[in-house]
Design an enzyme around this catalytic site. Structure first.
Site, PDB file in Angstrom:
ATOM      1  N   ARG A 132       0.847  -1.199   0.000  1.00 21.11           N
ATOM      2  CA  ARG A 132       0.000   0.000   0.000  1.00 21.11           C
ATOM      3  C   ARG A 132       0.881   1.246   0.000  1.00 21.11           C
ATOM      4  NH1 ARG A 132      -2.816   0.893   4.664  1.00 21.11           N
ATOM      5  NH2 ARG A 132      -3.979   2.486   3.597  1.00 21.11           N
ATOM      6  N   ARG A 153      -1.289   5.384  12.967  1.00 23.09           N
ATOM      7  CA  ARG A 153      -0.153   5.079  13.845  1.00 23.09           C
ATOM      8  C   ARG A 153      -0.606   5.241  15.276  1.00 23.09           C
ATOM      9  NH1 ARG A 153       4.148   8.297  10.304  1.00 23.09           N
ATOM     10  NH2 ARG A 153       3.541   7.276   8.367  1.00 23.09           N
ATOM     11  N   LYS A 198       3.682  -6.896  11.722  1.00 21.70           N
ATOM     12  CA  LYS A 198       2.822  -7.194  10.577  1.00 21.70           C
ATOM     13  C   LYS A 198       3.085  -8.605  10.043  1.00 21.70           C
ATOM     14  CE  LYS A 198       1.366  -4.982   6.351  1.00 21.70           C
ATOM     15  NZ  LYS A 198       0.981  -3.672   5.845  1.00 21.70           N
TER      16      LYS A 198
HETATM   17  C1  BTN Z   1       0.365  -3.787   2.317  1.00 20.32           C
HETATM   18  O1  BTN Z   1       1.156  -2.850   2.065  1.00 20.32           O
HETATM   19  O2  BTN Z   1       0.052  -4.078   3.471  1.00 20.32           O
HETATM   20  C2  BTN Z   1      -0.235  -4.587   1.204  1.00 20.32           C
HETATM   21  C3  BTN Z   1       0.648  -5.710   0.751  1.00 20.32           C
HETATM   22  C4  BTN Z   1       0.031  -6.551  -0.337  1.00 20.32           C
HETATM   23  C5  BTN Z   1       1.006  -7.568  -0.918  1.00 20.32           C
HETATM   24  C6  BTN Z   1       0.340  -8.506  -1.873  1.00 20.32           C
HETATM   25  S1  BTN Z   1       1.388  -9.862  -2.304  1.00 20.32           S
HETATM   26  C7  BTN Z   1       0.251 -10.357  -3.537  1.00 20.32           C
HETATM   27  C8  BTN Z   1      -0.231  -9.084  -4.210  1.00 20.32           C
HETATM   28  N1  BTN Z   1       0.666  -8.686  -5.266  1.00 20.32           N
HETATM   29  C9  BTN Z   1       1.300  -7.545  -4.996  1.00 20.32           C
HETATM   30  O3  BTN Z   1       2.149  -6.995  -5.727  1.00 20.32           O
HETATM   31  N2  BTN Z   1       0.897  -7.070  -3.804  1.00 20.32           N
HETATM   32  C10 BTN Z   1      -0.101  -7.925  -3.203  1.00 20.32           C
END
Ligand code: BTN
Length: 319
Positions: free
Chosen positions: A113, A314, A178
């Protein structure tokens, strides 16, 4: 190449003869192949005279037919891709019809994100993108990413992680670290017919930050929490089941019907927090979420509501 890795995934020694016979090449050619595997997937393979070869870290590899059997959507399993979300969007652009699922063993440009990257080493975690068609307008999208969080939370519990919780909008935390993240990407017009790519990343068997990468927030993995290697095929089966259950409830009754359940699992409920959007931040007490999944904060004694993919929450130190 894949059959060699499958033989080695147990982390035990395998002789050059055994490996050579299994893939139909000479004993002498095996070491070359193993070196190519090491380079391609950033693995470490030990070679010990008289004993053979073994992977430094055992793996639980994904298996296409096992994944297909546990899913009611067609599944594409890739060994390596830039991002399963990007691949899903390309499938859509070339006419693939949802629902479908893209899973990869490794991402070379995993997306997080707010423009972040997502660490995606080979064979350790889960990189999962489910594509759905949205035809019910905005209502079908409201709270969707929070509902995906609930499904994922239940999959983590089913895997044995008791104390996982949610952080608005859709982080999965265990002990303040996380363990999984969700990134929704849309294609088309949300007011008309569109498609949503539900990207899910779960740190399953990752033991350390991948070489040459930094992860800019405290993280954990199921392996670190449970102290054992997790069967990733089984985890996908459980995630598929939970997603089907929760997406169905969301489609029929909307997010409002799941709001209480979401708040009951929200780790920061009632706490003092800072909502950050770029350079701006607002401090308030977390009241919960509304029927669309937006965050309710008490700011200077009044309730304010916030939504948007660029926001992050946060913890304020003294809450
Ligand atoms: C976050 O920042 O919390 C979201 C992370 C999401 C990662 C997943 S892995 C599968 C899918 N493909 C990506 O490039 N991102 C999501």
């Amino acid at each position: 190449m894949q059959s060699l890795l499958r033989l080695l995934q147990d982390g035990q020694f395998h002789s050059g003869e055994e490996l050579g016979a299994a893939v139909g090449v000479s004993r002498a050619a095996i070491w070359k192949r193993l070196q190519a595997l090491e380079a391609e997937f950033d693995l470490l393979i030990h070679k010990v005279r008289g004993r053979g070869y073994r992977l430094e870290t055992p793996l639980s590899l994904l298996t296409a037919d096992v994944l297909a059997a546990s899913s009611s959507f067609p599944v594409t399993l890739l060994q390596q891709v830039d991002s399963t979300n990007a691949e899903a969007l390309r499938h859509l652009a070339s006419g693939a019809v949802p629902p479908f699922l893209i899973i990869a063993e490794q991402q070379t440009a995993g997306r997080g994100r707010r423009g972040r990257s997502w660490a995606s080493p080979f064979g350790e975690n889960l990189y999962y993108s489910l594509v759905l068609r949205i035809s019910g307008g905005m209502r079908q999208l409201e709270g969707l990413s929070l509902v995906v969080g609930l499904a994922l939370l239940h999959a983590l519990r089913e895997a044995g992680v008791e104390d996982a919780g949610l952080k608005w909008p859709n982080d999965l935390l265990v002990g303040g670290r996380k363990a999984a993240g969700i990134l929704l990407e849309l294609s088309g017009d949300p007011a008309d017919i569109c498609h949503v790519v539900i990207g899910i990343g779960v740190n399953i068997n990752m033991r350390m930050t991948p070489r040459g990468e930094t992860i800019d927030q405290p993280w954990t993995s199921l392996r670190q929490i449970l102290g054992r290697q997790i069967d990733r095929n089984q985890f996908v089966a459980s995630l598929n089941r939970q997603l089907e259950r929760y997406l169905q409830m969301h489609q029929v009754n909307g997010f409002a019907s799941l709001r209480e359940q979401w708040e009951a699992n929200h780790l920061w409920q009632g706490r003092l927090a800072m909502l950050v959007a770029g350079a701006q931040s607002i401090q308030g007490r977390v009241l919960g979420v509304d029927d669309t999944g937006a965050l309710r904060l008490e700011v200077d004694g009044r309730e304010k509501v916030f939504s948007g993919g660029e926001l992050s929450l946060r913890l304020h130190d003294d809450s």
